[in-house]
Motif scaffolding. Sequence first.
Motif, PDB file in Angstrom:
ATOM      1  N   HIS A 131     -40.643  25.990   9.884  1.00  0.00           N
ATOM      2  CA  HIS A 131     -39.915  26.962  11.075  1.00  0.00           C
ATOM      3  C   HIS A 131     -40.555  26.706  12.567  1.00  0.00           C
ATOM      4  O   HIS A 131     -39.828  27.013  13.423  1.00  0.00           O
ATOM      5  CB  HIS A 131     -40.200  28.511  10.411  1.00  0.00           C
ATOM      6  CG  HIS A 131     -39.858  29.454  11.538  1.00  0.00           C
ATOM      7  ND1 HIS A 131     -38.356  29.634  11.904  1.00  0.00           N
ATOM      8  CD2 HIS A 131     -40.396  30.095  12.355  1.00  0.00           C
ATOM      9  CE1 HIS A 131     -38.376  30.753  12.594  1.00  0.00           C
ATOM     10  NE2 HIS A 131     -39.417  31.072  13.018  1.00  0.00           N
ATOM     11  N   ALA A 132     -41.800  26.744  12.539  1.00  0.00           N
ATOM     12  CA  ALA A 132     -42.405  26.813  14.212  1.00  0.00           C
ATOM     13  C   ALA A 132     -41.869  25.339  14.748  1.00  0.00           C
ATOM     14  O   ALA A 132     -41.502  25.539  15.916  1.00  0.00           O
ATOM     15  CB  ALA A 132     -43.877  26.361  13.876  1.00  0.00           C
ATOM     16  N   GLN A 133     -41.746  24.226  14.041  1.00  0.00           N
ATOM     17  CA  GLN A 133     -40.969  23.122  14.581  1.00  0.00           C
ATOM     18  C   GLN A 133     -39.629  23.155  14.989  1.00  0.00           C
ATOM     19  O   GLN A 133     -39.122  22.896  15.973  1.00  0.00           O
ATOM     20  CB  GLN A 133     -41.305  21.663  13.721  1.00  0.00           C
ATOM     21  CG  GLN A 133     -42.647  21.466  13.709  1.00  0.00           C
ATOM     22  CD  GLN A 133     -42.976  20.141  12.826  1.00  0.00           C
ATOM     23  OE1 GLN A 133     -42.254  19.225  13.111  1.00  0.00           O
ATOM     24  NE2 GLN A 133     -44.106  19.903  12.046  1.00  0.00           N
ATOM     25  N   VAL A 134     -38.940  23.767  14.111  1.00  0.00           N
ATOM     26  CA  VAL A 134     -37.530  24.024  14.208  1.00  0.00           C
ATOM     27  C   VAL A 134     -37.428  25.140  15.454  1.00  0.00           C
ATOM     28  O   VAL A 134     -36.319  24.978  16.270  1.00  0.00           O
ATOM     29  CB  VAL A 134     -36.725  24.804  12.979  1.00  0.00           C
ATOM     30  CG1 VAL A 134     -35.406  25.147  13.320  1.00  0.00           C
ATOM     31  CG2 VAL A 134     -36.662  23.412  11.923  1.00  0.00           C
ATOM     32  N   ARG A 135     -38.059  26.063  15.735  1.00  0.00           N
ATOM     33  CA  ARG A 135     -38.145  27.201  16.744  1.00  0.00           C
ATOM     34  C   ARG A 135     -38.091  26.402  18.167  1.00  0.00           C
ATOM     35  O   ARG A 135     -37.493  26.549  18.918  1.00  0.00           O
ATOM     36  CB  ARG A 135     -39.008  28.102  16.482  1.00  0.00           C
ATOM     37  CG  ARG A 135     -39.065  29.241  17.635  1.00  0.00           C
ATOM     38  CD  ARG A 135     -39.921  30.167  17.439  1.00  0.00           C
ATOM     39  NE  ARG A 135     -41.156  29.711  17.596  1.00  0.00           N
ATOM     40  CZ  ARG A 135     -42.503  29.871  16.795  1.00  0.00           C
ATOM     41  NH1 ARG A 135     -42.389  30.624  15.854  1.00  0.00           N
ATOM     42  NH2 ARG A 135     -43.535  29.286  16.972  1.00  0.00           N
ATOM     43  N   LYS A 136     -39.165  25.394  18.016  1.00  0.00           N
ATOM     44  CA  LYS A 136     -39.489  24.698  19.413  1.00  0.00           C
ATOM     45  C   LYS A 136     -38.241  23.736  19.601  1.00  0.00           C
ATOM     46  O   LYS A 136     -37.889  23.665  20.764  1.00  0.00           O
ATOM     47  CB  LYS A 136     -40.865  23.692  19.022  1.00  0.00           C
ATOM     48  CG  LYS A 136     -41.131  22.847  20.027  1.00  0.00           C
ATOM     49  CD  LYS A 136     -42.452  22.002  19.747  1.00  0.00           C
ATOM     50  CE  LYS A 136     -42.761  21.251  20.869  1.00  0.00           C
ATOM     51  NZ  LYS A 136     -44.165  20.277  20.293  1.00  0.00           N
ATOM     52  N   ALA A 137     -37.912  23.224  18.508  1.00  0.00           N
ATOM     53  CA  ALA A 137     -36.546  22.098  18.916  1.00  0.00           C
ATOM     54  C   ALA A 137     -35.417  22.918  19.281  1.00  0.00           C
ATOM     55  O   ALA A 137     -34.611  22.531  20.112  1.00  0.00           O
ATOM     56  CB  ALA A 137     -36.431  21.374  17.490  1.00  0.00           C
ATOM     57  N   VAL A 138     -35.236  24.220  18.820  1.00  0.00           N
ATOM     58  CA  VAL A 138     -34.020  25.193  19.244  1.00  0.00           C
ATOM     59  C   VAL A 138     -34.106  25.165  20.678  1.00  0.00           C
ATOM     60  O   VAL A 138     -33.303  25.099  21.340  1.00  0.00           O
ATOM     61  CB  VAL A 138     -34.010  26.385  18.169  1.00  0.00           C
ATOM     62  CG1 VAL A 138     -33.205  27.309  18.958  1.00  0.00           C
ATOM     63  CG2 VAL A 138     -33.550  25.981  16.941  1.00  0.00           C
ATOM     64  N   PHE A 139     -35.274  25.510  21.275  1.00  0.00           N
ATOM     65  CA  PHE A 139     -35.499  25.759  22.595  1.00  0.00           C
ATOM     66  C   PHE A 139     -35.101  24.596  23.301  1.00  0.00           C
ATOM     67  O   PHE A 139     -34.581  24.757  24.431  1.00  0.00           O
ATOM     68  CB  PHE A 139     -36.736  26.409  23.004  1.00  0.00           C
ATOM     69  CG  PHE A 139     -36.932  27.919  22.406  1.00  0.00           C
ATOM     70  CD1 PHE A 139     -36.045  28.749  23.135  1.00  0.00           C
ATOM     71  CD2 PHE A 139     -37.799  28.275  21.793  1.00  0.00           C
ATOM     72  CE1 PHE A 139     -36.256  30.160  22.807  1.00  0.00           C
ATOM     73  CE2 PHE A 139     -38.117  29.599  21.415  1.00  0.00           C
ATOM     74  CZ  PHE A 139     -37.208  30.532  21.944  1.00  0.00           C
ATOM     75  N   TYR A 140     -35.936  23.368  22.958  1.00  0.00           N
ATOM     76  CA  TYR A 140     -35.808  22.122  23.695  1.00  0.00           C
ATOM     77  C   TYR A 140     -34.179  21.635  23.625  1.00  0.00           C
ATOM     78  O   TYR A 140     -33.746  21.277  24.578  1.00  0.00           O
ATOM     79  CB  TYR A 140     -36.484  21.089  23.185  1.00  0.00           C
ATOM     80  CG  TYR A 140     -36.719  19.814  23.795  1.00  0.00           C
ATOM     81  CD1 TYR A 140     -36.943  19.618  25.216  1.00  0.00           C
ATOM     82  CD2 TYR A 140     -35.808  18.720  23.430  1.00  0.00           C
ATOM     83  CE1 TYR A 140     -36.674  18.468  25.943  1.00  0.00           C
ATOM     84  CE2 TYR A 140     -35.392  17.484  24.023  1.00  0.00           C
ATOM     85  CZ  TYR A 140     -36.013  17.448  25.404  1.00  0.00           C
ATOM     86  OH  TYR A 140     -35.922  16.343  26.094  1.00  0.00           O
ATOM     87  N   GLN A 141     -33.624  21.984  22.546  1.00  0.00           N
ATOM     88  CA  GLN A 141     -32.150  21.352  22.371  1.00  0.00           C
ATOM     89  C   GLN A 141     -31.211  22.002  23.437  1.00  0.00           C
ATOM     90  O   GLN A 141     -30.142  21.725  23.941  1.00  0.00           O
ATOM     91  CB  GLN A 141     -31.680  21.264  21.068  1.00  0.00           C
ATOM     92  CG  GLN A 141     -30.196  20.649  20.937  1.00  0.00           C
ATOM     93  CD  GLN A 141     -30.101  19.940  19.758  1.00  0.00           C
ATOM     94  OE1 GLN A 141     -31.166  19.763  18.680  1.00  0.00           O
ATOM     95  NE2 GLN A 141     -28.995  19.340  19.443  1.00  0.00           N
ATOM     96  N   GLY A 142     -31.308  23.574  23.370  1.00  0.00           N
ATOM     97  CA  GLY A 142     -30.685  24.404  24.309  1.00  0.00           C
ATOM     98  C   GLY A 142     -31.030  23.844  25.727  1.00  0.00           C
ATOM     99  O   GLY A 142     -30.230  23.886  26.580  1.00  0.00           O
TER     100      GLY A 142
END
Length: 283
Positions: A131-142
Motif C-alpha cells: 500500500h505504501a508503494q502504491v500510494r507513492k505511485a498514485v501521487f507520482y502518476q497524477g
Amino acid sequence: MEFLAIITVLIALQIWGYGAIPQQDDWLATMHQRVSSIGNLRLRLALLILLPVSVVLILQVVLEGVLWGLPLLLFYVAVLLYSLGRGDFRSHIALYTDAWHRGDLQAATEQARELEGFDHSATPTNASELHAQVRKAVFYQGFERWFAVVFWFVLLGPAAALAYRLFRLLGSRPETTTEEQVLLDQGVQFLEWLPARLLAFTFAVVGDFDRGISAVSPHLTESTPAADLLGDSGHAALAETISADCTADKFAGQAEAELSCAQKLISRSVVCWVAVLAGLQLF
C-alpha cells in the motif's frame, strides 16, 4: 490559446476518459530503430527528441493566424492530448483494489507494477508495504501524466510538453540501452524538478497545510526525485490517513479510503491551478 486548449482537453477527459485518448507511439519505435546505428549517443537522443519537437514548432508557426486561430487551437489540443500519460490510471487502481480485497497479494502487486513511480526494485512482503508503494505511485502518476505536461505546456508551449513526454516514453522502452537510460533519466529529473516542487506546495495549499509544508520544505533546494518528494508531501497533506492503531481487519478499508483521498487531493490541485490560470487570463 494554451488556456483554451487545457480547458478543451479537461472537458474531453471528463467525457471520454484517458482510455479513449488516441496515443500511438509506433512512429517513435520505428524512429528509435532507424537511429540506433548512430554511434554518438547524444546525437542519437537529440535526433529522437529534437526532430519531433522541431516539427511541432514549425507547424505552430505555420498555423499562427490561420482562420482566427482555430486550426492552431486544435493543434494545441492534439499535441497536449498526445503528451499526457499513457494508460487508464483509474482502471489499474480499481483492479488493484479488487485483487487486494480478494486477498490476492500477488495479483494486486502485478496491477501495482503497471503504475508509473512504482518501485520495481523492491518486493513488498505484506499488504502494508504494498500500500505504501502504491500510494507513492498514485501521487507520482497524477504528476507525470498531467501536471508536469501542463506545466511545460503553459510555460514554453506544446513543443516543451511533447519533449517531456518523449523523454518519458524513450526511458520506458525495452530497446533503450543502459547508456541512453542514464541520459534520459537525467533529462527527466531536470524537467521534473521545478513542477514537482510546485505540485508538492499545492498539495499543502489544498490539503493539510502545516504537515504538507513541513514535508516539502527540506526538499525545496535538494535533488530529491519527484516520486519520493511527491509521495512524502502528498501523504503528509492527506486529510485522511491510516491510524497508527489500525487493526488488520480494518486496514484494507482505511487503506482504500486513503487512496481515494490521495486521488481527490490530486484533483483539487488540478482545479486549483486551472483557477490560477483562469485568473491570469484576466490580466
